[in-house]
Design a protein around this motif. Structure first.
Motif, short mmCIF file in Angstrom:
data_model
loop_
_atom_site.label_atom_id
_atom_site.label_comp_id
_atom_site.label_asym_id
_atom_site.label_seq_id
_atom_site.Cartn_x
_atom_site.Cartn_y
_atom_site.Cartn_z
N LEU A 45 0.91 -1.33 -0.12
CA LEU A 45 -0.24 -0.17 0.01
C LEU A 45 1.07 1.89 -0.02
N VAL A 46 0.60 2.16 -0.22
CA VAL A 46 0.98 3.45 -0.38
C VAL A 46 1.18 4.04 1.26
N ARG A 47 2.28 4.65 1.54
CA ARG A 47 2.17 5.58 2.78
C ARG A 47 1.83 6.67 3.23
N THR A 48 1.32 7.30 4.49
CA THR A 48 0.72 8.68 4.25
C THR A 48 0.70 8.42 5.89
N VAL A 61 -9.12 -3.12 -4.40
CA VAL A 61 -7.75 -3.22 -4.74
C VAL A 61 -7.52 -3.35 -6.58
N LEU A 62 -6.75 -2.17 -6.71
CA LEU A 62 -5.75 -1.99 -7.32
C LEU A 62 -4.53 -2.75 -7.61
N MET A 63 -4.49 -3.87 -8.19
CA MET A 63 -3.04 -4.39 -8.22
C MET A 63 -1.81 -3.75 -9.03
N GLN A 64 -0.37 -4.36 -8.74
CA GLN A 64 0.65 -3.51 -9.79
C GLN A 64 0.59 -3.87 -11.14
N PRO A 99 -4.71 1.35 -3.62
CA PRO A 99 -3.78 1.18 -4.72
C PRO A 99 -2.41 0.12 -4.22
N ASP A 100 -2.01 -0.74 -5.22
CA ASP A 100 -0.56 -0.69 -4.29
C ASP A 100 0.08 0.00 -4.94
N ALA A 101 1.19 0.26 -4.41
CA ALA A 101 1.96 1.37 -4.09
C ALA A 101 3.04 1.66 -5.62
N ARG A 102 3.08 0.31 -5.63
CA ARG A 102 3.91 0.52 -7.01
C ARG A 102 2.80 0.83 -8.36
N VAL A 103 2.10 0.80 -8.42
CA VAL A 103 0.94 0.99 -9.32
C VAL A 103 0.86 2.64 -9.88
N PRO A 104 1.65 3.25 -11.56
CA PRO A 104 2.14 4.29 -11.80
C PRO A 104 0.80 6.10 -11.17
N ALA A 105 0.56 6.66 -11.35
CA ALA A 105 -0.22 7.57 -11.01
C ALA A 105 -1.07 7.82 -11.96
N GLN A 106 -0.85 7.49 -12.79
CA GLN A 106 -1.91 7.79 -14.94
C GLN A 106 -2.18 6.93 -14.13
N ALA A 107 -2.12 5.44 -14.06
CA ALA A 107 -2.75 4.43 -14.01
C ALA A 107 -4.59 4.57 -13.14
N LEU A 108 -3.93 4.85 -11.89
CA LEU A 108 -4.49 5.42 -10.73
C LEU A 108 -5.88 6.52 -10.88
#
Length: 133
Positions: A45-48, A61-64, A99-108
């Motif tokens: 996951l993305v961290r905040t 859930v959006l996988m890599q 989203p998976d942390a490795r997913v590009p922002a454009q895909a999200l």
């Protein structure tokens, strides 16, 4: 002369209520652990630092690799939107994406747009993992 009392005074503490409370707590924690579905192990996951972020068990859930999972099953945007709009137990105010942390922002962003176009609602929330410092 001392007079003996017929009353018996018990100096032990009642253990039955304590056992009941412990048993009820055990049942509660067993049920609570089964309510949330675990995330797939390959998702990072993305961290905040926001302490108010609690990922719901009902999020998309959006996988890599770009695939989507919902409630533990692989799905598509159309199937997800169709199911969530028909399902009364699913939250209707906003759709949540993990989203998976490795997913590009454009895909999200593209996924959020695709959900909105498919009629999935106007509010899309991106859920992240709280960073531990």
């Amino acid at each position: 002369m001392r007079r003996l009392s017929n009353r018996r005074t018990s100096r032990t503490e009642p253990t039955l209520p304590l056992i009941n409370v412990v048993f009820l707590m055990l049942i509660f924690f067993l049920v609570a652990a089964q309510v949330a579905r675990p995330l797939p192990s390959e998702v990072t996951l993305v961290r905040t630092d926001d302490p108010n972020v609690v990922p719901p068990p009902d999020a998309l859930v959006l996988m890599q690799d770009g695939s989507l999972m919902w409630r533990g099953e692989v799905t598509t945007v159309e199937a997800f939107v169709t199911t969530t709009t028909a399902d009364t137990s699913a939250p209707t105010d906003a759709l949540r994406i993990l989203p998976d942390a490795r997913v590009p922002a454009q895909a999200l962003v593209a996924l959020a747009r695709e959900i909105a176009v498919a009629g999935g609602g106007t509010h899309v929330r991106v859920m992240t993992e709280r960073a531990l410092r």
